[in-house]
Design an enzyme around this catalytic site. Structure first.
Site, PDB file in Angstrom:
ATOM      1  N   ARG A  66       0.850  -1.202   0.000  1.00 31.47           N
ATOM      2  CA  ARG A  66       0.000   0.000   0.000  1.00 31.47           C
ATOM      3  C   ARG A  66       0.877   1.241   0.000  1.00 31.47           C
ATOM      4  O   ARG A  66       2.033   1.210   0.410  1.00 31.47           O
ATOM      5  CB  ARG A  66      -0.912  -0.003   1.238  1.00 31.47           C
ATOM      6  CG  ARG A  66      -2.005  -1.053   1.163  1.00 31.47           C
ATOM      7  CD  ARG A  66      -2.875  -1.032   2.404  1.00 31.47           C
ATOM      8  NE  ARG A  66      -3.518   0.249   2.597  1.00 31.47           N
ATOM      9  CZ  ARG A  66      -3.424   0.982   3.707  1.00 31.47           C
ATOM     10  NH1 ARG A  66      -2.712   0.562   4.724  1.00 31.47           N
ATOM     11  NH2 ARG A  66      -4.035   2.127   3.787  1.00 31.47           N
ATOM     12  N   LYS A 104       3.182  -7.558  11.865  1.00 29.40           N
ATOM     13  CA  LYS A 104       2.405  -7.735  10.637  1.00 29.40           C
ATOM     14  C   LYS A 104       2.665  -9.119  10.019  1.00 29.40           C
ATOM     15  O   LYS A 104       3.790  -9.468   9.690  1.00 29.40           O
ATOM     16  CB  LYS A 104       2.779  -6.623   9.640  1.00 29.40           C
ATOM     17  CG  LYS A 104       1.920  -6.614   8.400  1.00 29.40           C
ATOM     18  CD  LYS A 104       1.883  -5.230   7.774  1.00 29.40           C
ATOM     19  CE  LYS A 104       1.343  -5.262   6.367  1.00 29.40           C
ATOM     20  NZ  LYS A 104       1.041  -3.945   5.823  1.00 29.40           N
ATOM     21  N   ARG A 139      -1.059   4.470  14.630  1.00 27.37           N
ATOM     22  CA  ARG A 139      -0.068   3.818  15.494  1.00 27.37           C
ATOM     23  C   ARG A 139      -0.638   3.758  16.890  1.00 27.37           C
ATOM     24  O   ARG A 139      -1.161   4.750  17.369  1.00 27.37           O
ATOM     25  CB  ARG A 139       1.228   4.622  15.567  1.00 27.37           C
ATOM     26  CG  ARG A 139       1.727   5.049  14.224  1.00 27.37           C
ATOM     27  CD  ARG A 139       3.209   4.714  14.049  1.00 27.37           C
ATOM     28  NE  ARG A 139       3.542   4.811  12.643  1.00 27.37           N
ATOM     29  CZ  ARG A 139       3.965   5.935  12.063  1.00 27.37           C
ATOM     30  NH1 ARG A 139       4.114   7.021  12.766  1.00 27.37           N
ATOM     31  NH2 ARG A 139       4.232   5.953  10.795  1.00 27.37           N
TER      32      ARG A 139
HETATM   33  C1  BTN Z   1       0.336  -3.858   2.267  1.00 24.76           C
HETATM   34  O1  BTN Z   1       1.153  -2.968   2.009  1.00 24.76           O
HETATM   35  O2  BTN Z   1       0.039  -4.152   3.423  1.00 24.76           O
HETATM   36  C2  BTN Z   1      -0.329  -4.600   1.125  1.00 24.76           C
HETATM   37  C3  BTN Z   1       0.509  -5.733   0.644  1.00 24.76           C
HETATM   38  C4  BTN Z   1      -0.135  -6.532  -0.479  1.00 24.76           C
HETATM   39  C5  BTN Z   1       0.817  -7.579  -1.028  1.00 24.76           C
HETATM   40  C6  BTN Z   1       0.149  -8.478  -2.025  1.00 24.76           C
HETATM   41  S1  BTN Z   1       1.135  -9.880  -2.439  1.00 24.76           S
HETATM   42  C7  BTN Z   1       0.023 -10.283  -3.715  1.00 24.76           C
HETATM   43  C8  BTN Z   1      -0.342  -8.981  -4.388  1.00 24.76           C
HETATM   44  N1  BTN Z   1       0.673  -8.641  -5.351  1.00 24.76           N
HETATM   45  C9  BTN Z   1       1.350  -7.541  -5.023  1.00 24.76           C
HETATM   46  O3  BTN Z   1       2.273  -7.038  -5.690  1.00 24.76           O
HETATM   47  N2  BTN Z   1       0.857  -7.026  -3.885  1.00 24.76           N
HETATM   48  C10 BTN Z   1      -0.213  -7.852  -3.362  1.00 24.76           C
END
Ligand code: BTN
Length: 276
Positions: free
Chosen positions: A74, A139, A274
């Protein structure tokens, strides 16, 4: 449904991903809902495949990868995606809703993942608004929702899910926040194929319920998983900082924060949270 598994298993994993194994772990009632289920060895990001997919009405297209070379997190961050050890999964599905009504979907995806992990024995999995999958403040997984508009009131939605299953030490050095993996949470994590099937079995019905009734029908389930509920939080909203007590979510999935008699509401994408 089209099943595609990578012909070359280059990964050293003893637990290779397999489209056939995922399909056979799915309940029979769901099998007709898949337009395709593809497992790739190495691609930039499963999100790119999902955003380009064209699933028919009532079906979804699913993409997994053993490794992502440009895993997306994100807010433009990178998602560390080493080979053969974690779950990188994107689901493409059409939603017949205007974009503004899709705001709660990332919370609903989090609920589906947390409930799937609870069913696998990880009962301490919680959610940190808007959609971090957490265990004891660390996480375990994340969710990235991206839209491709189809019309003013329909979108192709790519729901990207990353779950740390067995994070190798050398990859972990690249993660810039407290993290954990399922291997630390469960004595014997199920195979990634079983985890993927369980996540899909929870996610698909949740998507249907969300399309029919919105986030409102999930509020009780969110409350049961909410890691922040009743906790003091600090909201960073651009240059503004607000402190208060997290008080659950609204019917659209916005975060409610109380400071004495005053309540403020924060929408996804605007803030970071946070525990203070
Ligand atoms: C975050 O930042 O918390 C979101 C992470 C999302 C990761 C997943 S892995 C499968 C899909 N492909 C990606 O490139 N990102 C999402």
């Amino acid at each position: 449904m089209t099943l595609v598994s990578a012909a070359i298993d280059y990964s050293p994993s003893a637990d290779p991903l397999s489209a056939e194994a995922i399909q056979s772990a799915l309940p029979g009632s769901l099998k007709a809902r898949f337009h395709c289920l593809q497992v790739h060895s190495e691609i930039p990001s499963t999100q790119l495949h999902a955003l380009a997919a064209t699933p028919g009405s009532g079906t979804c297209a699913v993409f997994l990868a053993e490794r992502q070379t440009q895993g997306q997190g994100r807010q433009g961050r990178r998602w560390v995606s080493p080979a053969g050890c974690n779950l990188y999964l994107s689901v493409a599905r059409r939603f017949d809703l205007p974009p503004a009504q899709l705001a709660g979907l990332s919370l609903v995806a989090g609920i589906a993942i947390a409930e799937a992990l609870h069913a696998a024995g990880a009962g301490n999995v919680k959610l940190k608004w808007p959609n971090d999958v957490m265990v004891d403040g660390r996480k375990l997984g994340g969710i990235l929702i991206q839209l491709r508009p189809l019309s003013s009131d329909a979108s192709l939605v790519a729901i990207g899910i990353g779950i740390n299953v067995r994070m190798p030490v050398e990859a972990a050095a690249q993660i810039d926040q407290p993290w954990c993996d399922l291997a630390a949470v469960l004595a014997a994590p199920p195979s990634r194929n079983v985890i993927a099937a369980s996540v899909l079995s929870h996610l698909l019905p949740a998507c249907e319920a969300f399309e029919a009734g919105g986030m409102a029908v999930f509020q009780g389930r969110w409350d049961a998983l909410d890691a922040l509920l009743g906790q003091r939080v600090r909201i960073l909203d651009g240059a503004r900082e607000v402190q208060g007590v997290a008080a659950g979510v609204t019917e659209t999935g916005a975060l409610r924060v109380r400071d004495g008699e005053r309540e403020q509401v924060f929408h996804g994408g605007e803030v970071s949270v946070r525990a203070s």
